[in-house]
Motif scaffolding. Sequence first.
Motif, PDB file in Angstrom:
ATOM      1  N   GLY A 513       0.782  -1.226   0.000  1.00 53.42           N
ATOM      2  CA  GLY A 513       0.000   0.000   0.000  1.00 53.42           C
ATOM      3  C   GLY A 513       0.808   1.268   0.000  1.00 53.42           C
ATOM      4  N   ARG A 514       2.137   1.156  -0.138  1.00 54.70           N
ATOM      5  CA  ARG A 514       3.003   2.334  -0.137  1.00 54.70           C
ATOM      6  C   ARG A 514       3.781   2.421  -1.452  1.00 54.70           C
ATOM      7  NH1 ARG A 514      -0.080   2.881   3.305  1.00 54.70           N
ATOM      8  NH2 ARG A 514       0.261   3.584   5.471  1.00 54.70           N
ATOM      9  N   ASP A 515       3.125   2.055  -2.535  1.00 50.59           N
ATOM     10  CA  ASP A 515       3.771   2.143  -3.849  1.00 50.59           C
ATOM     11  C   ASP A 515       4.251   3.567  -4.094  1.00 50.59           C
ATOM     12  OD1 ASP A 515       2.609  -0.309  -3.837  1.00 50.59           O
ATOM     13  OD2 ASP A 515       1.539  -0.095  -5.740  1.00 50.59           O
ATOM     14  N   GLY A 516       5.487   3.702  -4.540  1.00 46.29           N
ATOM     15  CA  GLY A 516       6.059   5.014  -4.823  1.00 46.29           C
ATOM     16  C   GLY A 516       6.880   5.578  -3.688  1.00 46.29           C
ATOM     17  N   ILE A 517       7.021   4.861  -2.568  1.00 45.97           N
ATOM     18  CA  ILE A 517       7.779   5.409  -1.442  1.00 45.97           C
ATOM     19  C   ILE A 517       9.259   5.537  -1.793  1.00 45.97           C
ATOM     20  CG2 ILE A 517       8.160   3.151  -0.328  1.00 45.97           C
ATOM     21  CD1 ILE A 517       7.849   4.603   2.375  1.00 45.97           C
ATOM     22  N   ALA A 518       9.774   4.632  -2.640  1.00 48.74           N
ATOM     23  CA  ALA A 518      11.184   4.747  -3.045  1.00 48.74           C
ATOM     24  C   ALA A 518      11.398   5.997  -3.895  1.00 48.74           C
ATOM     25  CB  ALA A 518      11.619   3.499  -3.811  1.00 48.74           C
ATOM     26  N   ASP A 519      10.476   6.246  -4.820  1.00 44.48           N
ATOM     27  CA  ASP A 519      10.595   7.445  -5.655  1.00 44.48           C
ATOM     28  C   ASP A 519      10.489   8.705  -4.795  1.00 44.48           C
ATOM     29  OD1 ASP A 519      10.979   8.438  -8.301  1.00 44.48           O
ATOM     30  OD2 ASP A 519       8.872   9.026  -8.369  1.00 44.48           O
ATOM     31  N   LEU A 520       9.593   8.694  -3.823  1.00 40.07           N
ATOM     32  CA  LEU A 520       9.458   9.825  -2.905  1.00 40.07           C
ATOM     33  C   LEU A 520      10.749  10.036  -2.116  1.00 40.07           C
ATOM     34  CD1 LEU A 520       7.949  12.001  -1.367  1.00 40.07           C
ATOM     35  CD2 LEU A 520       6.849  10.206  -0.005  1.00 40.07           C
ATOM     36  N   TYR A 636       6.354  -6.752  -9.400  1.00 40.79           N
ATOM     37  CA  TYR A 636       6.511  -6.055 -10.670  1.00 40.79           C
ATOM     38  C   TYR A 636       5.206  -5.436 -11.157  1.00 40.79           C
ATOM     39  CZ  TYR A 636      11.330  -6.970 -12.089  1.00 40.79           C
ATOM     40  OH  TYR A 636      12.685  -6.947 -12.194  1.00 40.79           O
ATOM     41  N   ALA A 637       4.079  -5.842 -10.559  1.00 39.51           N
ATOM     42  CA  ALA A 637       2.797  -5.269 -10.960  1.00 39.51           C
ATOM     43  C   ALA A 637       2.603  -3.869 -10.398  1.00 39.51           C
ATOM     44  CB  ALA A 637       1.652  -6.167 -10.500  1.00 39.51           C
ATOM     45  N   ARG A 638       3.456  -3.449  -9.476  1.00 39.48           N
ATOM     46  CA  ARG A 638       3.317  -2.128  -8.876  1.00 39.48           C
ATOM     47  C   ARG A 638       3.842  -1.042  -9.803  1.00 39.48           C
ATOM     48  NH1 ARG A 638       5.686  -3.515  -2.835  1.00 39.48           N
ATOM     49  NH2 ARG A 638       4.046  -5.003  -2.216  1.00 39.48           N
ATOM     50  N   ILE A 639       3.339   0.166  -9.612  1.00 36.37           N
ATOM     51  CA  ILE A 639       3.792   1.313 -10.389  1.00 36.37           C
ATOM     52  C   ILE A 639       4.968   1.948  -9.654  1.00 36.37           C
ATOM     53  CG2 ILE A 639       3.143   3.564 -11.333  1.00 36.37           C
ATOM     54  CD1 ILE A 639       0.234   2.564 -11.226  1.00 36.37           C
ATOM     55  N   PRO A 640       6.160   2.007 -10.282  1.00 35.58           N
ATOM     56  CA  PRO A 640       7.313   2.577  -9.563  1.00 35.58           C
ATOM     57  C   PRO A 640       7.074   3.976  -9.012  1.00 35.58           C
ATOM     58  CG  PRO A 640       8.038   1.464 -11.556  1.00 35.58           C
ATOM     59  CD  PRO A 640       6.536   1.481 -11.600  1.00 35.58           C
ATOM     60  N   ALA A 641       6.322   4.798  -9.771  1.00 30.68           N
ATOM     61  CA  ALA A 641       6.070   6.165  -9.313  1.00 30.68           C
ATOM     62  C   ALA A 641       4.934   6.249  -8.304  1.00 30.68           C
ATOM     63  CB  ALA A 641       5.759   7.068 -10.510  1.00 30.68           C
ATOM     64  N   LEU A 647       0.681   7.490  -2.565  1.00 33.96           N
ATOM     65  CA  LEU A 647       1.640   8.517  -2.170  1.00 33.96           C
ATOM     66  C   LEU A 647       1.117   9.353  -1.010  1.00 33.96           C
ATOM     67  CD1 LEU A 647       2.805   9.611  -5.720  1.00 33.96           C
ATOM     68  CD2 LEU A 647       4.296   8.681  -3.949  1.00 33.96           C
ATOM     69  N   ARG A 648      -0.133   9.749  -1.083  1.00 35.39           N
ATOM     70  CA  ARG A 648      -0.684  10.614  -0.032  1.00 35.39           C
ATOM     71  C   ARG A 648      -0.831   9.883   1.298  1.00 35.39           C
ATOM     72  NH1 ARG A 648      -4.030  13.247  -4.406  1.00 35.39           N
ATOM     73  NH2 ARG A 648      -2.977  15.248  -4.727  1.00 35.39           N
ATOM     74  N   SER A 649      -0.761   8.565   1.276  1.00 35.46           N
ATOM     75  CA  SER A 649      -0.860   7.808   2.527  1.00 35.46           C
ATOM     76  C   SER A 649       0.482   7.678   3.239  1.00 35.46           C
ATOM     77  CB  SER A 649      -1.416   6.405   2.236  1.00 35.46           C
ATOM     78  OG  SER A 649      -0.459   5.630   1.516  1.00 35.46           O
ATOM     79  N   ILE A 650       1.569   8.092   2.587  1.00 37.15           N
ATOM     80  CA  ILE A 650       2.915   7.914   3.141  1.00 37.15           C
ATOM     81  C   ILE A 650       3.245   9.072   4.083  1.00 37.15           C
ATOM     82  CG2 ILE A 650       5.367   7.716   2.583  1.00 37.15           C
ATOM     83  CD1 ILE A 650       4.483   6.602  -0.164  1.00 37.15           C
ATOM     84  N   THR A 651       3.761   8.763   5.260  1.00 40.29           N
ATOM     85  CA  THR A 651       4.141   9.790   6.229  1.00 40.29           C
ATOM     86  C   THR A 651       5.658  10.004   6.207  1.00 40.29           C
ATOM     87  OG1 THR A 651       4.512   8.251   8.064  1.00 40.29           O
ATOM     88  CG2 THR A 651       2.248   9.028   7.707  1.00 40.29           C
TER      89      THR A 651
END
Length: 887
Positions: A513-520, A636-641, A647-651
């Motif tokens: 549920g935190r897809d994109g945390i690496a990009d962030l 691999y099914a996740r969106i890297p971005a 994204l808005r759920s990430i603190t």
Amino acid sequence: MNRSGAHAGIRAAAVILTLAGCGSPTGRKSEGPSPVEAIRVEVDFPRQSATTTRLDNGLEVVLLENRATPLVAAVTVVGAGSRYEDVETSGASHFLEHLLFNGTERRTQEQLFDETDRIGAFNNATTGRDQTTFMMLVPAEHAGRGLDIQADMLFGSTLLLEKFEKERGILIEEIGKDSDRVENLADQAFQEALYRGTPYALPITGTIASVRAMNRDRVFEYYKNRYVPNNMTLLVIGDFRTEAMLDLVNRTFGTAAPKPLHGLEPAPPASIDRDVIQIRRGATERAYLNVGFEAPPLTSADYPAFAALAGLLGQGDNSRLNQTLRGGQTPHVYEISSFLDASRDFSRLVVRAVCPPEADMGAILQTIVTELKRFITLPPSPPELRRIVTEMRVQDISREEQLHYFGLYAAPLLANADYEFLRDYTSRLEGITPQDIGQVARTYFADAHYVASAFVPAGSPSAAGESPGGGAEPWKTTTLPNGLQLLVRSDPASPVFAAHLLVRDRAMREPPGRDGIADLLHHAMLRGTVVHRGPELADALQAIGATVKAFDDPSIPYDDYYTSPAYSYVRMETVDDYADEALRLLTEIVRQPTLRDEDVTSARDELAAQAEEAARQAAFQGRRIFTEALWPGHPYARIPAGTAETLRSITPDEVRAFRDVYFAPGNLVLAVRTGRPADSITALIGSLWDDARNPSEFRPLTLPSTPSPTAGAREKMGKQQSMIYEGRILGAVPPEDRAPLMVLASIVSGDLAFELRERRGLAYVVGLDASVEGPVGWISARMGTRPENIDAARSGLRDAIQGIGSRSFPEEEVTRAKNKILGQRLMRRMTRINQAYFACLGQLNWGDPNADTAVTDALRETTPAAVSRAASAYFRPGGILTEVIIE
């Protein structure tokens, strides 16, 4: 450094240009009108009329109305370029071009940039051999402010010492990057041979030594002597009324004081009176050949016919050299072209070839000479001549649509000739006959001599007897005690320092549920560290001329080759002089980012907004649904971005905790390309990471080893475009099938493009890719079409792909696909930073940083039989199982 034509097909009058990337403002407040000469010359231009005049202060002005677009371009051509420099001042013109974007007597640098942005203007500059060109493109209603900014930059810049030192670092970085591109090294070697002993041999950017030694007072003196109105031409083109614009130019540019010009005309280079052949050796996988011949200057009556001859010789696939040297089953060259390096006093015809490493340079050179002499006995047919003249004429007309680019191409002609030449050139081309081509060939090539410069791989037979240029050591692989894998390759042939840090398993490491945390994390960590907060980090990087890239720039289309669910990255480039500081800063960014709440929140909001915008695009939704169907339940099914929701759920606390796990040393591969000894680099990195522990055990990501199940989806978005995706996980791909599969994918893509786009008109984009990571491979095809064509397009795509397994593959087709792939691979591996990137991929996927070279070797050896085997194995009937349609 870019090579561009002047105008009027003037490939014909090509000159060396360097785009400096100085992107924003400057200005000058009007002090009242200055008288203008009473006589104005009205001239004709295709579909337009122009007014030329000269102000009392000597500024030449060309006003060209163009009501096709509500924009105005002001292009000022200054008689300041590398031809006016010497060894000590080499690069002064280019240095000065950068400095003029750093503040004036009336505006700080920040005010310049802010004012330019507020009027929606594009402000840039470029330095060439004969001139420096400043381009201001502005909405017509802000033309006055745009001209004021440009005049202020040209006549009122301050060249503050602190800005001078900052730009010095940037320029050294630019020179280092140029020297990392093999074609630039080959081009500079040729310029030195062709113009030996004259200022024309100097590099436009200068050398690292000359820029380091550059003195602010001397550059300021250069500025005051050269940047005077009587040494400038101002071309204004766009949506304006001539009388009003002339008054505006008068008020903004007319108040600058003229100054006598001294010593601005270097003697032209000596004639080529004997054959000269120069061979250089270096670290390159392709060979480069440049050949120069005498040509008529711009002022010669022979010039238009000679320009057409240059086009016939090497412009386009149907040109004589392309037909001779690129035709056939085994091309002698990858690329070949010809153009004129033109000036008012002299010109040179240049032929440039990019060749396989084993190419026979002597045979290619002889073919070039033979083709030139053949124009004497076999001039072009009328249809052949008409085609090239028409192409040159169409190029001229099409340039007028992009106002600032028209000015960019016109600038060398305005510096070397005059506007009348520019105006009349097309009509002069149209008057050329085949007999004219034969006559100029007799004049210039009956007893022609040349200067040839070859840049070839070290150890190449073509360079027999030459002194070695220094070879690269193999990649030195070290695993630090904390698990960080370090790859270092040393090569003294270039001063560029490049470091690519690869972070493994982006998608697998991200919490559910935190897809994109690496990009962030990658966005936020560049906003400050424990040692260098906020702007201090940017200042520290700028002080060593370093560039850092940790994520894709969405404003630059088609350049994102590195975003993957398998990894993320941090890339750093500078020169070897600053290698120690660069590695310290890179380590600091990765190990000690502050990740303040406000920085994480700001980056998160920006990325979420981008994600929302992307979600409205059919292509994005198609890729998302397709990857979910192709990799069901897999990371691999996740969106890297990420998505706006994830994204808005990430603190900020989650980002900081994720950093400790994600950047654990055992999860990192660091590749370094340098001229410094590998052992010293290894020791430094070991000391920088000595106290780092590895809190998270490395768990390699596993890919499915069996084909994915049948899946499909069809979604309506009500868009103007529809997207079709087809694909299949192939399972285990043995090493011997990797290269044939790549060749096969290239052939299939070509077939799809020809059949569905070119012949049937069903697609604006269509193609197929084959990917292999470690032992596992997959194929994916995509096609964009109009909603009304979707059923026909889907059927055509499936039929074309399903038929691949039973078709034959002639040797010529396989050879063409191999050469295309090899050329693309070579281009992407020209720079040291990309060499480091591909070493990281080799280590990630196959445990060997040299694996990429093995793939290149396998491509060269791929046979039609191997391609047929791959086709029957991976394109068997029913093999395309996953389908997604967005309409």
